[in-house]
Write an enzyme that holds these catalytic residues in place. Structure first.
Site, PDB file in Angstrom:
ATOM      1  N   GLU A 195      68.832 -18.655 101.292  1.00  0.00           N
ATOM      2  CA  GLU A 195      69.802 -19.592 100.736  1.00  0.00           C
ATOM      3  C   GLU A 195      70.989 -18.848 100.144  1.00  0.00           C
ATOM      4  O   GLU A 195      70.846 -18.152  99.140  1.00  0.00           O
ATOM      5  CB  GLU A 195      69.172 -20.449  99.633  1.00  0.00           C
ATOM      6  CG  GLU A 195      70.167 -21.407  99.012  1.00  0.00           C
ATOM      7  CD  GLU A 195      69.615 -22.188  97.833  1.00  0.00           C
ATOM      8  OE1 GLU A 195      70.284 -23.144  97.409  1.00  0.00           O
ATOM      9  OE2 GLU A 195      68.522 -21.839  97.322  1.00  0.00           O
TER      10      GLU A 195
ATOM     11  N   GLU B 117      68.586 -31.131  95.121  1.00  0.00           N
ATOM     12  CA  GLU B 117      68.621 -30.139  94.046  1.00  0.00           C
ATOM     13  C   GLU B 117      69.828 -30.438  93.162  1.00  0.00           C
ATOM     14  O   GLU B 117      70.858 -29.786  93.247  1.00  0.00           O
ATOM     15  CB  GLU B 117      68.691 -28.722  94.625  1.00  0.00           C
ATOM     16  CG  GLU B 117      68.474 -27.682  93.551  1.00  0.00           C
ATOM     17  CD  GLU B 117      68.501 -26.265  94.088  1.00  0.00           C
ATOM     18  OE1 GLU B 117      67.641 -25.482  93.659  1.00  0.00           O
ATOM     19  OE2 GLU B 117      69.382 -25.940  94.896  1.00  0.00           O
TER      20      GLU B 117
END
Length: 179
Positions: A47, A146
């Site tokens: 990520e 998120e």
């Protein structure tokens, strides 16, 4: 699937001065991790995290950098975890990035920019468009949320109920016609 962190540029160190060494170490570590993960039939996810707001020292910052590293590592069980919040902050151009990096994507995460709240909160991103784009590309994976809810969790999921209803779906994403 497991998120494999890239690490941080050491305090007091110039990013450019250590970039080559950090990349070499990261690639070696990723190959090692990918080989271990493959024994368990697991996918490792890289990520990119923006270094403008979230973590100025995080090493992996853009999908371009992650794609280049994934190519150098050359392991099929390593994929891109594309967090659209970080991608928008670092590069924008989400449609093109989703299309370009789609073959590498193993997971998507979302949050509105700039506040990192629910997708229907005021901000830069048009999530109905993004969800339709993901669908047209054939994305069948999960979309992780998120974000920091502005209120309680159930309230914060109101955007999802509204989105399902706008698509003719009921709670849980099932078709009203199928019921």
């Amino acid at each position: 699937r497991i998120h494999v962190m890239a690490g941080r540029v050491p305090l007091g160190t110039d990013r450019a001065a250590v970039a080559g060494e950090m990349e070499t170490t990261f690639i070696e570590n990723l190959r090692y991790a990918a080989d271990l993960l493959s024994q368990e039939d697991m996918i490792g996810l890289l990520e990119p995290i923006n270094n403008r707001i979230t973590d100025p020292r995080y090493y992996l910052n853009t999908p371009h950098q992650a794609a280049a590293i994934l190519e150098k590592v050359g392991r099929p069980n390593l994929k891109l975890q594309l967090d659209l919040f970080h991608c928008q902050i670092m590069d924008g151009n989400l449609s093109r990035n989703l299309e370009t990096y789609f073959p590498l994507i193993g997971h998507i995460q979302i949050a509105q920019v700039p506040g990192r709240h629910e997708p229907d909160s005021p901000g830069e991103l048009n999530f109905p468009y993004i969800f339709e784009l993901l669908e047209s590309l054939g994305y069948a994976g999960y979309v992780g949320c998120e974000y920091a809810p502005k209120g309680d969790t159930l309230e914060g999921l109101g955007w999802l109920r509204s989105y399902w209803e706008s698509r003719g779906l009921q709670h849980g994403g099932t078709s009203k016609a199928a019921k």
